[in-house]
Design an enzyme around this catalytic site. Structure first.
Site, mmCIF file in Angstrom:
data_model
loop_
_atom_site.group_PDB
_atom_site.id
_atom_site.type_symbol
_atom_site.label_atom_id
_atom_site.label_comp_id
_atom_site.label_asym_id
_atom_site.label_seq_id
_atom_site.Cartn_x
_atom_site.Cartn_y
_atom_site.Cartn_z
ATOM 1 N N GLN A 135 -4.667 -1.832 9.636
ATOM 2 C CA GLN A 135 -4.523 -3.119 8.955
ATOM 3 C C GLN A 135 -5.119 -4.249 9.805
ATOM 4 O O GLN A 135 -4.745 -4.435 10.960
ATOM 5 C CB GLN A 135 -3.040 -3.393 8.666
ATOM 6 C CG GLN A 135 -2.785 -4.679 7.895
ATOM 7 C CD GLN A 135 -3.344 -4.643 6.468
ATOM 8 O OE1 GLN A 135 -3.290 -3.622 5.788
ATOM 9 N NE2 GLN A 135 -3.894 -5.753 6.026
ATOM 10 N N LYS B 98 0.840 -1.208 0.000
ATOM 11 C CA LYS B 98 0.000 0.000 0.000
ATOM 12 C C LYS B 98 0.874 1.256 0.000
ATOM 13 O O LYS B 98 0.580 2.222 -0.698
ATOM 14 C CB LYS B 98 -0.948 -0.042 1.207
ATOM 15 C CG LYS B 98 -2.027 -1.108 1.038
ATOM 16 C CD LYS B 98 -2.801 -1.419 2.310
ATOM 17 C CE LYS B 98 -3.741 -2.607 2.053
ATOM 18 N NZ LYS B 98 -4.475 -3.059 3.241
ATOM 19 N N ASP C 170 -11.125 2.561 4.182
ATOM 20 C CA ASP C 170 -11.558 1.161 4.062
ATOM 21 C C ASP C 170 -13.084 1.059 3.999
ATOM 22 O O ASP C 170 -13.619 -0.013 3.718
ATOM 23 C CB ASP C 170 -11.058 0.348 5.263
ATOM 24 C CG ASP C 170 -9.739 -0.359 4.964
ATOM 25 O OD1 ASP C 170 -9.419 -0.533 3.783
ATOM 26 O OD2 ASP C 170 -9.052 -0.732 5.933
#
Ligand code: NDP
Length: 288
Positions: free
Chosen positions: A98, A54, A121
């Site tokens: 994460q 990422k 997200d």
């Protein structure tokens, strides 16, 4: 019949190139680059690889990234304080915690602490509510990526029978909402669905995210259907939830695993970070 193989790598690469151009325009207009902060807790090798990818993707399109790696022994209150600081930091447009996080931390609770305006997200309750109400907001990356893919393929979803197998908060539910907003007639199937093969056979667009290696067989698929395989299962190799070889004899178009939906997810993380940065600048300019 042999299906068109949908090249997710190629679609994702051209989408990233588009984002790169838009980031350049953003920097020229606002004098700063969009910023993504990552919070990685513990030392899970897979998570380290994902977070590293990422950060590299951000650099490639000209965004800045801020990596925060904390040992699993960090008190939860300290992680919460970090997320609060990132929520308040104007250089940070997107925050990604994460998952999964190691015990005793609660990944869902930490994700919910992220400001909805920085929730790249798309996992907070506010983001889910905005999606359900078709209000502007950040959408979960993988279903957003599937929508981009279908658009690239030229699939007109209006009035189409779409079946989503799997009802997770991460994928299945937001996917169904997005298809509904594109005017598809949507069926959600799951582990309690009766006659799952028959339900799948009714689909013109079949999207599968269950985590069961090669569960969907040739005779579950209507001839000519578009089949999107989200599953990622490690057996002796990486396989999807659809038995690819036999399914591609019947489907009209199908995603492979790997190289299908997977590459779209990071591309959409970049798109969400850019969207969040634009929205932040719009709020600042309205407040001036
Ligand atoms: P979850 O485990 O959270 O959800 C799985 C869903 O599948 C549940 O709704 C479950 O039903 C349903 N299900 C499980 N077994 C069956 C079955 N035999 N028949 C019908 N339905 C079943 O998984 P996720 O949604 O998080 O992920 C699903 C898959 O997608 C995984 O392989 C994951 O790795 C992959 N994935 C890939 C991504 C990518 O970037 N390519 C991103 C996200 C996920 P019930 O609710 O009834 O239990």
């Amino acid at each position: 019949m042999s299906a068109q193989i949908i090249d997710g790598k190629q679609i994702a690469a051209s989408y990233r190139a588009k984002v790169k151009g838009e980031v350049e325009a953003f920097v020229a207009q606002h004098g700063r680059a969009p910023g993504l902060a990552t919070v990685l807790i513990g030392e899970d090798a897979g998570s380290q690889v994902y977070v590293g990818a990422k950060h590299r993707a951000c650099e490639e399109v000209g965004m800045v990234s801020f990596g925060h790696t904390l040992p699993a022994s960090t008190p939860t209150s300290q992680i919460e304080d970090l997320i609060d600081e990132l929520n308040a930091d104007d250089r940070v447009d997107g925050i990604l915690c994460q998952l999964p996080v190691p015990a005793p931390h609660d990944g869902d609770a930490l994700s919910q602490r992220v400001s909805a305006d920085k929730d790249v997200d798309g996992l907070t309750e506010t983001s889910a509510g905005r999606l359900a109400l078709a209000a502007p907001g950040l959408r979960p990356c993988t279903p957003r990526g599937v929508m981009v893919m279908l658009d690239e393929l030229g699939v007109d979803l209006s009035g189409k029978r779409a079946v989503v197998v799997g009802r997770s908060n991460l994928f299945g539910k937001p996917m169904a909402q997005m298809l509904l907003q594109a005017n598809a007639t949507v069926t959600m199937a799951h582990s309690r669905t009766v006659d799952l093969p028959g339900v799948c056979r009714g689909a013109e667009v079949l999207i599968v995210a269950v985590g069961q290696p090669e569960m969907v067989k040739r005779d579950w698929i209507a001839p000519g259907a578009t089949v999107i395989d989200v599953g990622m299962n490690r057996t002796d190799r990486l396989v999807g939830d659809v038995a690819f070889d036999e399914a591609s004899e019947v489907a009209g178009a199908i995603t492979p695993v790997p190289g299908g939906v997977g590459p779209m997810t990071i591309a959409m993380l970049l798109a969400n970070t850019l969207d969040a940065a634009r929205a932040a600048e719009a709020r600042r300019s309205a407040a001036r």
